[in-house]
Design a protein around this motif. Sequence first.
Motif, mmCIF file in Angstrom:
data_model
loop_
_atom_site.group_PDB
_atom_site.id
_atom_site.type_symbol
_atom_site.label_atom_id
_atom_site.label_comp_id
_atom_site.label_asym_id
_atom_site.label_seq_id
_atom_site.Cartn_x
_atom_site.Cartn_y
_atom_site.Cartn_z
ATOM 1 N N LEU A 215 3.695 19.092 13.842
ATOM 2 C CA LEU A 215 4.359 17.794 13.226
ATOM 3 C C LEU A 215 3.481 16.329 13.091
ATOM 4 N N ALA A 216 2.296 16.766 13.622
ATOM 5 C CA ALA A 216 1.131 15.717 13.480
ATOM 6 C C ALA A 216 0.121 15.833 12.408
ATOM 7 N N ARG A 217 0.653 16.949 11.458
ATOM 8 C CA ARG A 217 -0.282 17.511 10.435
ATOM 9 C C ARG A 217 -0.659 16.108 9.559
ATOM 10 N N PRO A 218 -0.042 15.157 8.870
ATOM 11 C CA PRO A 218 -0.628 13.929 8.264
ATOM 12 C C PRO A 218 -1.678 13.210 9.392
ATOM 13 N N GLY A 219 -1.360 12.917 10.528
ATOM 14 C CA GLY A 219 -2.470 12.254 11.363
ATOM 15 C C GLY A 219 -3.688 13.218 11.373
ATOM 16 N N LEU A 220 -3.434 14.447 11.649
ATOM 17 C CA LEU A 220 -4.618 15.123 11.689
ATOM 18 C C LEU A 220 -5.414 15.211 10.482
ATOM 19 N N PHE A 283 -11.145 15.770 0.083
ATOM 20 C CA PHE A 283 -10.272 14.713 -0.010
ATOM 21 C C PHE A 283 -8.998 15.349 -0.972
ATOM 22 N N TYR A 284 -8.952 16.193 -1.999
ATOM 23 C CA TYR A 284 -8.121 16.847 -2.571
ATOM 24 C C TYR A 284 -7.162 17.688 -1.592
ATOM 25 N N LEU A 285 -8.071 18.430 -0.753
ATOM 26 C CA LEU A 285 -7.278 19.201 0.216
ATOM 27 C C LEU A 285 -6.266 18.513 1.127
ATOM 28 N N VAL A 286 -6.724 17.493 1.463
ATOM 29 C CA VAL A 286 -5.985 16.477 2.556
ATOM 30 C C VAL A 286 -5.178 15.516 1.950
ATOM 31 N N GLN A 287 -5.416 15.310 0.684
ATOM 32 C CA GLN A 287 -4.551 13.828 0.141
ATOM 33 C C GLN A 287 -3.370 13.734 0.073
ATOM 34 N N ASN A 289 -1.389 14.320 2.707
ATOM 35 C CA ASN A 289 -1.029 13.785 4.241
ATOM 36 C C ASN A 289 -1.800 12.470 4.682
ATOM 37 N N LEU A 290 -2.612 12.028 3.429
ATOM 38 C CA LEU A 290 -3.532 10.929 3.689
ATOM 39 C C LEU A 290 -2.479 9.661 4.099
ATOM 40 N N VAL A 291 -1.701 9.207 3.114
ATOM 41 C CA VAL A 291 -0.842 8.107 2.994
ATOM 42 C C VAL A 291 0.044 8.094 4.487
ATOM 43 N N THR A 292 0.779 9.304 4.453
ATOM 44 C CA THR A 292 1.730 9.318 5.594
ATOM 45 C C THR A 292 1.043 8.974 6.739
ATOM 46 N N GLY A 293 -0.034 9.822 7.167
ATOM 47 C CA GLY A 293 -0.884 9.840 8.279
ATOM 48 C C GLY A 293 -1.308 8.325 8.845
ATOM 49 N N LEU A 294 -1.727 7.633 7.745
ATOM 50 C CA LEU A 294 -2.551 6.503 7.897
ATOM 51 C C LEU A 294 -1.245 5.275 8.179
ATOM 52 N N THR A 295 0.087 5.364 7.548
ATOM 53 C CA THR A 295 0.930 4.207 7.766
ATOM 54 C C THR A 295 1.463 4.927 9.386
ATOM 55 N N ALA A 296 1.947 6.161 9.224
ATOM 56 C CA ALA A 296 2.432 6.346 10.513
ATOM 57 C C ALA A 296 1.537 5.999 11.795
ATOM 58 N N GLY A 297 0.356 6.413 11.672
ATOM 59 C CA GLY A 297 -0.394 6.222 12.901
ATOM 60 C C GLY A 297 -0.795 4.688 13.252
ATOM 61 N N GLY A 298 -0.249 3.841 12.207
ATOM 62 C CA GLY A 298 -0.430 2.403 12.654
ATOM 63 C C GLY A 298 1.101 1.649 13.080
ATOM 64 N N THR A 299 1.781 2.453 13.155
ATOM 65 C CA THR A 299 3.065 1.827 13.504
ATOM 66 C C THR A 299 3.358 1.395 15.049
ATOM 67 N N LYS A 300 2.589 2.515 15.831
ATOM 68 C CA LYS A 300 2.735 2.107 17.246
ATOM 69 C C LYS A 300 1.316 2.021 17.838
ATOM 70 N N GLY A 301 1.320 1.400 18.925
ATOM 71 C CA GLY A 301 -0.012 1.413 19.370
ATOM 72 C C GLY A 301 -0.250 1.859 21.003
#
Length: 301
Positions: A215-220, A283-287, A289-301
Motif C-alpha cells: 500500500l505504501a508503494r508511492p511513498g517508497l 525516473f521513468y520507472l518510478v514516475q 508513483n512520484l506525485v501520489t507519494g509526495l502529496t500523501a507523504g506530506g498530509t500528516k506528520g
Amino acid sequence: MSTTTLDKTDTAPAPAPAPRRSVRRRGERGPAGAALLHGGLVLASLIALAPVAWLFYLSLGPDKEDYLHPAGIAGKFSFSNYGFVLEHTGFLDWFKSTMIVALGTTLIGVFVAATTGYAVSRMRFPGYKQLMWVLLLTQAFPIAILIVPMYEIFSELGLIDTYWALIIINCSTAVPYSAWLLKGYFDTIPFEIDEAGRVDGLSPFGTFFRLILPLARPGLAVAAFYNFITAVGEVAFATTFLLDDSKYTFAVGLQTFVSEHDAQWNYMAATAVLIAIPVTVFFYLVQKNLVTGLTAGGTKG
C-alpha cells in the motif's frame, strides 16, 4: 329556453425559455484562467529544459573552446565527443561504480527508512518523537565537517577505497529525510489494516511486508528516487574515499577532465549528457508513483 355559457380559455403562447446560464463550478477555471495557467506551465517547462538543451548543444562542439563561441557549433557539430568518452575514458567503469553505489544506497536506504518510519508511525516506545527530531538534526551538519571524522572511522574499519564506504555515507544522508517522508505516508494508511493482519495470524513483520509495503508503494518510490539521485550526485565523499580510478563514480570521473591549466568542456558536456540517461530511466520507472507519494507523504506528520 336554456342558455349555455361557454367558458373560453385564453390560449396565449408559452413564454420562450430563458437562456441557460453556464454556472461555473467551484474551482473551475474560465478560458482566460486556463490559458494563463497553461502559458505559465509552458514557460516553466521551457525554463527547466533550456539548460539541458544548451548542455546537449555544447556537447556537439568538437573543440574544447567551442563553448566560448557557441554560434559556430551549428556549422560543424558532431558526435565525436561521445565516441571519445565511451572509447577512451573510464566511462564504463564509472557507470558500473555509480550503479553499484546508487542501487546499494537505494535498497539499503529505503529499507532502513521504511522500517524506521513504520515503527514511529505505529509503535509508541519511549523516545519515538525524539528519534525523528534527532534524524532531522543530522541534516543540519555541513558535509565538510563530517569528512575528517568519517575518514578516520572508515580507515580504522578498512573501508577506504570501497563501495561500502560510499553506500553507508549516502544512506546516512538520505535515510533521515526518507524516514520522515515514509512516516507521513504510513500515517495515512488506516491502522485497521494492521489489526486485520494480526487477526489473520500475521506477525508484525508479516503485516509490514505483506500488507503495509504494497500500500505504501508511492511513498517508497519517492524515497527510492531521492536515495538514487543522492548517491549519483554525491561528490565530496566520493572524491575523498575513492582512490582507485577504476572505482570512480560519475561525479569523480567528471573531474578528470579538469586540470590545473586546462578544462575539456566538450568532453565534460558529453559525459554529463550520458550521465543523465540512467537517472532518466530510473525516473521513468518510478514516475507513476512520484506525485501520489509526495502529496500523501506530506498530509500528516
